[in-house]
Design a protein around this motif. Structure first.
Motif, mmCIF file in Angstrom:
data_model
loop_
_atom_site.group_PDB
_atom_site.id
_atom_site.type_symbol
_atom_site.label_atom_id
_atom_site.label_comp_id
_atom_site.label_asym_id
_atom_site.label_seq_id
_atom_site.Cartn_x
_atom_site.Cartn_y
_atom_site.Cartn_z
ATOM 1 N N GLU A 78 0.847 -1.178 0.000
ATOM 2 C CA GLU A 78 0.000 0.000 0.000
ATOM 3 C C GLU A 78 0.887 1.233 0.000
ATOM 4 O OE1 GLU A 78 -2.375 -0.303 3.455
ATOM 5 O OE2 GLU A 78 -3.371 -2.174 2.840
ATOM 6 N N GLY A 79 0.402 2.309 -0.601
ATOM 7 C CA GLY A 79 1.160 3.542 -0.608
ATOM 8 C C GLY A 79 1.744 3.855 -1.972
ATOM 9 N N ALA B 256 5.476 11.871 -1.949
ATOM 10 C CA ALA B 256 5.349 11.183 -3.236
ATOM 11 C C ALA B 256 6.665 10.498 -3.594
ATOM 12 C CB ALA B 256 4.951 12.179 -4.323
ATOM 13 N N VAL B 257 6.578 9.537 -4.512
ATOM 14 C CA VAL B 257 7.764 8.768 -4.888
ATOM 15 C C VAL B 257 8.860 9.673 -5.430
ATOM 16 C CG1 VAL B 257 8.655 6.977 -6.421
ATOM 17 C CG2 VAL B 257 6.425 6.697 -5.374
ATOM 18 N N GLU B 258 8.480 10.592 -6.307
ATOM 19 C CA GLU B 258 9.483 11.434 -6.953
ATOM 20 C C GLU B 258 10.141 12.417 -5.987
ATOM 21 O OE1 GLU B 258 5.351 13.123 -7.657
ATOM 22 O OE2 GLU B 258 6.364 11.172 -7.827
ATOM 23 N N GLU B 259 9.604 12.532 -4.758
ATOM 24 C CA GLU B 259 10.174 13.461 -3.778
ATOM 25 C C GLU B 259 11.134 12.797 -2.810
ATOM 26 O OE1 GLU B 259 6.715 14.959 -1.886
ATOM 27 O OE2 GLU B 259 6.104 16.249 -3.564
ATOM 28 N N ILE B 260 11.317 11.476 -2.915
ATOM 29 C CA ILE B 260 12.139 10.739 -1.945
ATOM 30 C C ILE B 260 13.581 11.209 -2.017
ATOM 31 C CG2 ILE B 260 13.041 8.459 -1.316
ATOM 32 C CD1 ILE B 260 10.463 7.252 -2.381
ATOM 33 N N THR B 261 14.164 11.472 -0.835
ATOM 34 C CA THR B 261 15.576 11.834 -0.723
ATOM 35 C C THR B 261 16.232 10.944 0.321
ATOM 36 O OG1 THR B 261 15.257 13.462 1.037
ATOM 37 C CG2 THR B 261 15.014 14.250 -1.241
ATOM 38 N N PHE C 55 9.120 -7.102 2.479
ATOM 39 C CA PHE C 55 8.424 -6.655 3.688
ATOM 40 C C PHE C 55 8.868 -5.246 4.065
ATOM 41 C CE2 PHE C 55 8.121 -6.322 8.343
ATOM 42 C CZ PHE C 55 6.764 -6.540 8.509
ATOM 43 N N LEU C 56 10.167 -4.965 3.949
ATOM 44 C CA LEU C 56 10.678 -3.634 4.271
ATOM 45 C C LEU C 56 10.146 -2.594 3.282
ATOM 46 C CD1 LEU C 56 12.620 -2.058 6.154
ATOM 47 C CD2 LEU C 56 14.366 -2.374 4.407
ATOM 48 N N ILE C 57 10.041 -2.976 2.006
ATOM 49 C CA ILE C 57 9.500 -2.053 0.999
ATOM 50 C C ILE C 57 8.059 -1.687 1.352
ATOM 51 C CG2 ILE C 57 8.840 -1.839 -1.424
ATOM 52 C CD1 ILE C 57 11.154 -3.770 -2.067
ATOM 53 N N ASN C 58 7.283 -2.672 1.791
ATOM 54 C CA ASN C 58 5.892 -2.420 2.153
ATOM 55 C C ASN C 58 5.805 -1.431 3.313
ATOM 56 O OD1 ASN C 58 3.130 -2.604 2.287
ATOM 57 N ND2 ASN C 58 3.113 -4.545 3.403
ATOM 58 N N GLU C 59 6.682 -1.609 4.316
ATOM 59 C CA GLU C 59 6.677 -0.695 5.463
ATOM 60 C C GLU C 59 7.092 0.715 5.039
ATOM 61 O OE1 GLU C 59 8.984 -2.277 8.704
ATOM 62 O OE2 GLU C 59 7.169 -3.153 9.547
ATOM 63 N N PHE C 60 8.081 0.810 4.185
ATOM 64 C CA PHE C 60 8.547 2.118 3.726
ATOM 65 C C PHE C 60 7.448 2.827 2.927
ATOM 66 C CE2 PHE C 60 11.435 4.566 0.664
ATOM 67 C CZ PHE C 60 11.601 5.619 1.557
ATOM 68 N N SER C 61 6.749 2.065 2.094
ATOM 69 C CA SER C 61 5.673 2.649 1.287
ATOM 70 C C SER C 61 4.548 3.169 2.178
ATOM 71 C CB SER C 61 5.132 1.597 0.308
ATOM 72 O OG SER C 61 4.160 2.151 -0.542
ATOM 73 N N TRP D 176 17.393 1.798 -7.318
ATOM 74 C CA TRP D 176 16.677 1.209 -8.462
ATOM 75 C C TRP D 176 15.660 2.207 -9.014
ATOM 76 C CZ3 TRP D 176 11.484 -0.123 -9.233
ATOM 77 C CH2 TRP D 176 11.225 -0.942 -10.344
ATOM 78 N N LEU D 177 14.966 2.923 -8.135
ATOM 79 C CA LEU D 177 13.989 3.909 -8.588
ATOM 80 C C LEU D 177 14.667 5.059 -9.332
ATOM 81 C CD1 LEU D 177 11.696 4.044 -5.417
ATOM 82 C CD2 LEU D 177 11.077 3.109 -7.653
ATOM 83 N N ARG D 178 15.854 5.456 -8.885
ATOM 84 C CA ARG D 178 16.578 6.511 -9.604
ATOM 85 C C ARG D 178 17.033 6.010 -10.975
ATOM 86 N NH1 ARG D 178 18.744 7.145 -4.342
ATOM 87 N NH2 ARG D 178 17.889 9.003 -3.329
ATOM 88 N N GLU D 179 17.482 4.765 -10.996
ATOM 89 C CA GLU D 179 17.940 4.195 -12.263
ATOM 90 C C GLU D 179 16.812 4.129 -13.273
ATOM 91 O OE1 GLU D 179 19.658 -0.089 -13.914
ATOM 92 O OE2 GLU D 179 19.823 0.403 -11.789
ATOM 93 N N LYS D 180 15.594 3.866 -12.807
ATOM 94 C CA LYS D 180 14.434 3.792 -13.690
ATOM 95 C C LYS D 180 13.850 5.168 -14.017
ATOM 96 C CE LYS D 180 14.515 -0.656 -13.964
ATOM 97 N NZ LYS D 180 14.921 -1.312 -15.229
ATOM 98 N N GLY D 181 14.433 6.215 -13.415
ATOM 99 C CA GLY D 181 13.951 7.550 -13.695
ATOM 100 C C GLY D 181 12.736 7.954 -12.893
ATOM 101 N N VAL D 182 12.316 7.134 -11.933
ATOM 102 C CA VAL D 182 11.143 7.465 -11.115
ATOM 103 C C VAL D 182 11.492 8.601 -10.151
ATOM 104 C CG1 VAL D 182 9.465 6.583 -9.455
ATOM 105 C CG2 VAL D 182 10.294 5.105 -11.308
ATOM 106 N N ILE D 183 12.692 8.489 -9.539
ATOM 107 C CA ILE D 183 13.186 9.533 -8.645
ATOM 108 C C ILE D 183 14.220 10.349 -9.403
ATOM 109 C CG2 ILE D 183 14.407 10.037 -6.491
ATOM 110 C CD1 ILE D 183 13.367 7.477 -5.352
ATOM 111 N N ASP D 184 14.103 11.641 -9.329
ATOM 112 C CA ASP D 184 15.084 12.520 -9.958
ATOM 113 C C ASP D 184 16.376 12.463 -9.154
ATOM 114 O OD1 ASP D 184 16.546 14.461 -11.161
ATOM 115 O OD2 ASP D 184 15.028 16.035 -11.020
ATOM 116 N N GLY D 185 17.470 12.150 -9.825
ATOM 117 C CA GLY D 185 18.750 12.056 -9.135
ATOM 118 C C GLY D 185 19.130 13.342 -8.445
#
Length: 401
Positions: free
Chosen positions: A3-4, A47-52, A32-38, A83-92
């Protein structure tokens, strides 16, 4: 069910983890850790693109208040965001909100200088900034970094404290070489206005002063014979590496950089990427070729990497550095019950040179085999040729004490 904001990316990342060869237990822990982080991101309205990086640290602190953090949690979380940065989801560039120290900023520019303008090898670009970082941290402490105010006495004092007599000449020389390189860069970029590279003192050392520290020939035989019994995937890999070190005298970095295309099975040769970005074909010994083939067929995990030798645990990437090969050799020596007092991989290269010398090969032949760029690098092996030295030794004057 995730979720998230990370929910749309869960399945692609889960497939990525499976492709990397993680075990079922590791897979469930990471997901499981990804689920908790989300869920935490959803509660915080991020939002995903705001993660730092700051958000990663905040999540780990929050998680530590409710459950005990495990050693791999930080690595797992950074793997997800990478991985999210590599896929372009998060702006480096989103990491720019995290404060970068002045030392890190200078070292980032220095690394670019070494790569783009100096064209140095990857190992050099990796090692030099480490020596420079320790120097800059030492002179600046917790305060601001002012390169323009660095003076010669600070450099001399640092060398005096960090290149003591208990260090080997080579390790002390690395400090001096890295600092001279950095000060040339700083002068080139106009960070300093004096030639501080000339102010770096030399470390006392004498050419040809050391004797090559080679593993005894009988220990090499014991080690290679013991490796014949290693049937596990990691054992097959380790035997192939030991044979390349002992039969061809490869350096640890050359073993790390070997790729699948470097092995020419038809010609029975190996293309070695040596120092200074040189490339040279070498004949592949029969037993070494058999060991590599056995590892590729029965021990090497599936991976997109083109490196010959991979990690034995997920993620199945290539070996990272020369120290990985050194650790493999050290473990192999302990497993074979050998205690020569040395644990580095270079001792097998020295052992090959000493054995060739005792078989009557010339220093020129040995230098060509070991791919030395300077005759001086080969000449020091003459000091272990005791039979030849006896012929030129002068008689002791007078009575023996």
């Amino acid at each position: 069910m995730v979720e998230g904001p990370l929910a749309p990316y869960f399945e692609p990342y889960a497939e990525y983890l499976a492709d990397q060869g993680y075990s079922q237990v590791s897979y469930w822990k990471k997901t499981f850790l990804i689920n908790e982080f989300s869920r935490w991101l959803d509660r915080e309205g991020i939002a995903v693109e705001e993660i730092t990086t700051a958000h990663e640290e905040a999540f780990l602190r929050d998680r530590a208040q409710h459950r005990c953090l495990k050693g791999g949690d930080r690595i797992t979380l950074s793997g997800v965001t990478a991985w999210l940065r590599e896929k372009g989801v998060i702006d480096g560039r989103a990491t720019a909100s995290v404060e970068i120290s002045p030392v890190d900023l200078v070292l980032q520019e220095y690394r670019s200088y070494l790569h783009d303008e100096r064209g140095l090898a990857a190992a050099t670009i990796e090692n030099y900034p480490g020596y420079v970082r320790r120097f800059l941290t030492d002179i600046s402490g917790e305060g601001e970094l002012h390169l323009a105010s660095v003076h010669a006495s600070q450099i001399a004092d640092y060398i005096r404290r960090n290149a003591p007599q208990d260090r080997t000449f080579a390790s002390a020389k690395h400090i001096v070489t890295a600092l001279r390189s950095f000060f040339r860069f700083a002068r080139y970029r106009d960070y300093i206005h004096t030639d501080l590279a000339a102010a770096v003192p030399s470390v006392a050392g004498w050419s040809m002063a050391s004797i090559p520290r080679a593993m005894p020939a009988d220990c090499v035989r014991v080690l290679l014979n013991a490796s014949k019994e290693w049937r596990a995937p990691a054992g097959l890999r380790n035997r192939a590496i030991l044979l390349l070190l002992a039969r061809l005298g490869l350096r640890a970095g050359e073993v790390v950089r070997l790729e699948l295309g470097d092995v020419d099975w038809g010609e029975g040769s190996l293309s070695v990427h040596g120092k200074g970005r040189t490339e040279r074909p070498l004949p592949l010994p029969h037993d070494a070729g058999q060991a590599i083939a056995a590892y590729l067929e029965h021990g090497r995990p599936e991976s997109a990497s083109r490196r010959v030798f991979l990690r034995s645990r997920a993620p199945f990437d290539g070996l990272r550095s020369s120290s990985d090969v050194g650790q493999i050799v050290a473990r192999a020596i302990r497993r074979a019950g050998i205690k020569p007092g040395l644990t580095g991989s270079h001792q097998l290269r020295h052992a090959l040179a000493v054995d060739m010398l005792r078989q009557g090969l010339s220093l020129t032949d040995i230098g060509q085999m070991l791919r030395h760029r300077s005759p001086d690098a080969t000449r020091r092996y003459a000091k272990v040729d005791l039979d030849a030295l006896r012929k030129v030794a002068l008689p002791w004057p007078g009575t023996m004490p």
